[in-house]
Each structure stands twice: as structure tokens, then as C-alpha cells.
Write a protein that holds these residues in place. Sequence first.
Motif, PDB file in Angstrom:
ATOM      1  N   LEU A 266      38.006  19.035 -15.408  1.00  0.00           N
ATOM      2  CA  LEU A 266      38.727  18.151 -16.335  1.00  0.00           C
ATOM      3  C   LEU A 266      39.516  19.014 -17.341  1.00  0.00           C
ATOM      4  O   LEU A 266      40.683  18.743 -17.635  1.00  0.00           O
ATOM      5  N   ALA A 267      38.859  20.064 -17.816  1.00  0.00           N
ATOM      6  CA  ALA A 267      39.538  20.969 -18.755  1.00  0.00           C
ATOM      7  C   ALA A 267      40.659  21.737 -18.051  1.00  0.00           C
ATOM      8  O   ALA A 267      41.728  21.956 -18.626  1.00  0.00           O
ATOM      9  N   VAL A 268      40.425  22.115 -16.789  1.00  0.00           N
ATOM     10  CA  VAL A 268      41.480  22.812 -16.030  1.00  0.00           C
ATOM     11  C   VAL A 268      42.710  21.910 -15.915  1.00  0.00           C
ATOM     12  O   VAL A 268      43.845  22.344 -16.117  1.00  0.00           O
ATOM     13  N   GLU A 269      42.463  20.628 -15.610  1.00  0.00           N
ATOM     14  CA  GLU A 269      43.574  19.676 -15.471  1.00  0.00           C
ATOM     15  C   GLU A 269      44.358  19.560 -16.795  1.00  0.00           C
ATOM     16  O   GLU A 269      45.581  19.477 -16.807  1.00  0.00           O
ATOM     17  N   ASP A 270      43.601  19.560 -17.878  1.00  0.00           N
ATOM     18  CA  ASP A 270      44.231  19.442 -19.192  1.00  0.00           C
ATOM     19  C   ASP A 270      45.077  20.682 -19.489  1.00  0.00           C
ATOM     20  O   ASP A 270      46.179  20.580 -20.050  1.00  0.00           O
ATOM     21  N   TYR A 271      44.565  21.843 -19.107  1.00  0.00           N
ATOM     22  CA  TYR A 271      45.336  23.084 -19.320  1.00  0.00           C
ATOM     23  C   TYR A 271      46.626  23.045 -18.479  1.00  0.00           C
ATOM     24  O   TYR A 271      47.703  23.374 -18.983  1.00  0.00           O
TER      25      TYR A 271
ATOM     26  N   LEU B 203      44.656  10.376 -22.394  1.00  0.00           N
ATOM     27  CA  LEU B 203      43.693  10.677 -21.319  1.00  0.00           C
ATOM     28  C   LEU B 203      44.297  10.445 -19.937  1.00  0.00           C
ATOM     29  O   LEU B 203      43.847  11.024 -18.949  1.00  0.00           O
ATOM     30  N   ASN B 204      45.338   9.612 -19.868  1.00  0.00           N
ATOM     31  CA  ASN B 204      45.998   9.375 -18.576  1.00  0.00           C
ATOM     32  C   ASN B 204      46.524  10.654 -17.951  1.00  0.00           C
ATOM     33  O   ASN B 204      46.684  10.745 -16.737  1.00  0.00           O
ATOM     34  N   ALA B 205      46.798  11.657 -18.816  1.00  0.00           N
ATOM     35  CA  ALA B 205      47.321  12.937 -18.302  1.00  0.00           C
ATOM     36  C   ALA B 205      46.307  13.606 -17.366  1.00  0.00           C
ATOM     37  O   ALA B 205      46.664  14.489 -16.594  1.00  0.00           O
ATOM     38  N   LEU B 206      45.048  13.158 -17.429  1.00  0.00           N
ATOM     39  CA  LEU B 206      43.994  13.800 -16.632  1.00  0.00           C
ATOM     40  C   LEU B 206      43.622  12.979 -15.401  1.00  0.00           C
ATOM     41  O   LEU B 206      42.654  13.289 -14.706  1.00  0.00           O
ATOM     42  N   SER B 207      44.412  11.941 -15.109  1.00  0.00           N
ATOM     43  CA  SER B 207      43.986  11.016 -14.057  1.00  0.00           C
ATOM     44  C   SER B 207      43.946  11.676 -12.670  1.00  0.00           C
ATOM     45  O   SER B 207      43.285  11.178 -11.773  1.00  0.00           O
ATOM     46  N   ASN B 208      44.641  12.791 -12.506  1.00  0.00           N
ATOM     47  CA  ASN B 208      44.634  13.478 -11.202  1.00  0.00           C
ATOM     48  C   ASN B 208      43.621  14.599 -11.109  1.00  0.00           C
ATOM     49  O   ASN B 208      43.671  15.406 -10.192  1.00  0.00           O
ATOM     50  N   ALA B 209      42.713  14.665 -12.092  1.00  0.00           N
ATOM     51  CA  ALA B 209      41.774  15.798 -12.139  1.00  0.00           C
ATOM     52  C   ALA B 209      40.936  15.885 -10.860  1.00  0.00           C
ATOM     53  O   ALA B 209      40.616  14.859 -10.246  1.00  0.00           O
TER      54      ALA B 209
END
Length: 387
Positions: free
Chosen positions: A248-253, A26-32
Motif C-alpha cells: 500500500l505504501a509502495v503504491e502511494d510512493y 485514498l482512491n489513488a491507492l485503488s490499484n495497490a
Amino acid sequence: MEKPLKKPGNPNFSSGPTAKRPGWSLNALSNAWLSRSHRAKGGKARLQEAIELSRSLAGIPKDYLVGIVPASDTGAVECAMWSLLGARPVTMLTWESFGQGWVTDVTKQLKLPATVMKAEYGKLPDLKAVDWNNDVVFTWNGTTSGVKVPDSFAPPADRQGLAICDATSAVFAMPIPWERLDVITWSWQKCLGSEAAHGMLVLSPRAVERLASYTPAWPMPKIFRLTKGGKVMTEIFEGSTINTPSMLAVEDYIDSLKWAQQFSFGGKTGLAALLACSSANLKAVSDFVAKHDWIGFLAETPETCSCTSICLKLTAEWFKKLSPEDAAAFCKKITAALEAEKVALDCGAYRDAPAGFRFWGGPTVAPADMALALEWLAWAYESNRPK
Ligand SMILES: Cc1ncc(COP(=O)(O)O)c(C=O)c1O
């Protein structure tokens, strides 16, 4: 057969949402971009980044439009069909459940008198017999049968109709001849293992020309609307989405695209590595199938065998004698055993497909894990089959 000793590092083999990239947290999304408007400068920049990273990673031609549209791959395909079809005769190619869904929409909802070319699970319709002067709708990879068009396949360069391709379980895992296609769609939760949300819609210059010159006879729901006052809404292809996306999903993509850019496998990086990894997953399954006489691919020819949604059927004589209900029940027993051991999750055949197994082999799956999961499949089969 003895229980295998080693378990796959990652037991996730679902065909969507698929396994997250290696090392994801989940840290991968910290800049969302959260709690802010997606239309503010920073939000729009994130959406633009997703578009540009998709374009560069996939190798999409510069003169093609790449947009983010509502409702995942389904939304992107529907948006294209509702906006573009009706101007010329239509051919629908179908060989499994999703392609069949598009046939239903075109013939029953849009009520177009389409030519339907259908093949049973495991086969492809005769691609050589397709009239490309029609608009043609087809899937690149039939996710529920594990049958794809051959890598060498491409619609003709001088086609008069539009080639409209649902490529959701192919983009980033199979070579795509972009210049020979006019509409290409995919969703975030397939080959790169991102979160499901909005979908991707790619349009060739000829598709854009159709949008600008043709108005369908039917009413157009807002979420399918790509034109305004007869003009193409180019802003959709520059990060201004029709409705609100999950940032959040955009950040993940975006995270998955950045991972994919630097992914290396078999001495390759980026897209070539993604394709090589998926091929290696198929090779692991092929090696397994070659070693066991009770299992085979649902796809009838090697060149049509998917490297992402890899579908297997049981070929043992005793199994062939079972009723469809008993066959499905036996396969369920096996998938339940694999789940109980936490070695292979969600690897049952799709609900409308023939009884069997489906292992996702996209680039977020490690081929070594695939090989291990299959050893467990053999164990589950041997432990449950009638002796
Ligand atoms: C070939 C194909 N088309 C369409 C879909 C639907 O995609 P989504 O759930 O992203 O709308 C899927 C989902 O698995 C698919 O495999």
C-alpha cells in the motif's frame, strides 16, 4: 492585530510525514498490489517501477544502483554505514540532531575512531576543512536546524573515500550532485509526501566496489546485509526487497512520483518544478522575516537556509531574556493557537532543537498557503506576547 480572514487551503506543515500532494485521496491507492506476494511478477514490477521512476525523476546516473531497503531513511543510512565503514578512516559531519545520531552509531555502536566535525544549531562545520580521502558521513539538509549545505557544494571528483549522504529532506526539493556522492538515502514521507515505510538507498560504482571488496569486522544483521558470499546482492536493486514491504505504501510512493513527473510550477515541469516550488516556499518565509523584526531564520547564512525544513527563531529582545523552558513554553502557546485555529499544524521546532518554529516548505506545500500560515503566526505572536 486583527485575526487574518483567510486560512491556508491546507494547514499541514509537518516535516515528516509531510503534506500529501495536492488532490490526493485514498482512491489513488485503488490499484495497490494487495493480498499477493511482493515477490510475484506483479508485486516485483511495482517495486521496480518505484525504483525506475525515482531514478528518472531525480536524474540519478545510469551506473548507480537504486534500491529499496527496510526501515525508511534510518534503515538506509544504517545499512550503508554498517556495510561500508571501517575500511578507511571516517569523518562525521554533524550540525543537528539526526547527524548527531549517526555520530553516536559510528562511534558508540560500530566503535570506529571517527573524526567528528560538529557545529551548533544554525551553523555548518567548515566544509573546506574536510579530508575527502576519509569516508565522510553527512546530511544534505539538517531537518531539525533548517541548515543545508550550499547548492554549490560538492565533494571533490578525485576523493579517495566514500561520500555518504543522508539526503532525506533534500531529494526532490534541492539540487543533488549525484556524481559527487557515493551513497544517497531518503524516505518516502519527506519531499513527495508519501507514506513512510521502506527507504531508498542509492550506491555509486565506487560504493558497490567497496561492498564487493571489503567485509566489515562486525556481525551483520539480516536487514543491513547487501552481500552474500562476498558478492553484492544486485537483486535488492531490482525490486527484490530484503524483507516484506507494505505494498500500500509502495503504491502511494508510485502515485507521488507520477504526480511529481507532471507537476508544473513557475513555467517548469517535473524535478525543476519541484525545486522551484520549494524555493518559492522559502521566498514566502524570507519575505515574512524581512517584514518583521521579531523573527529570523535559525540558519545563519542565506546559502545554508533550508527550503524544506524552514526553521525560525524569535529574535525580540524580551524573548531572548527568557529561560530555555520559558522560551519553549511561549512557542508552544503559539503553535497551540495555530492548531486551535486549524491554520498551521505541527509547526513547532524539533524537540532537541532551540525553541522556535519549523514550517515544511517542500514541493507538496503551496507557497500561497505558506504565506497565509505566516500571517496567522504573526497574529498568534502579537496576541500572546507580553505587552
Ligand atoms: C536528516 C534526517 N535523517 C534521518 C531521519 C529519519 O528518517 P526516517 O524516519 O525516515 O527513518 C530524518 C527524519 O526526519 C531526517 O530528517
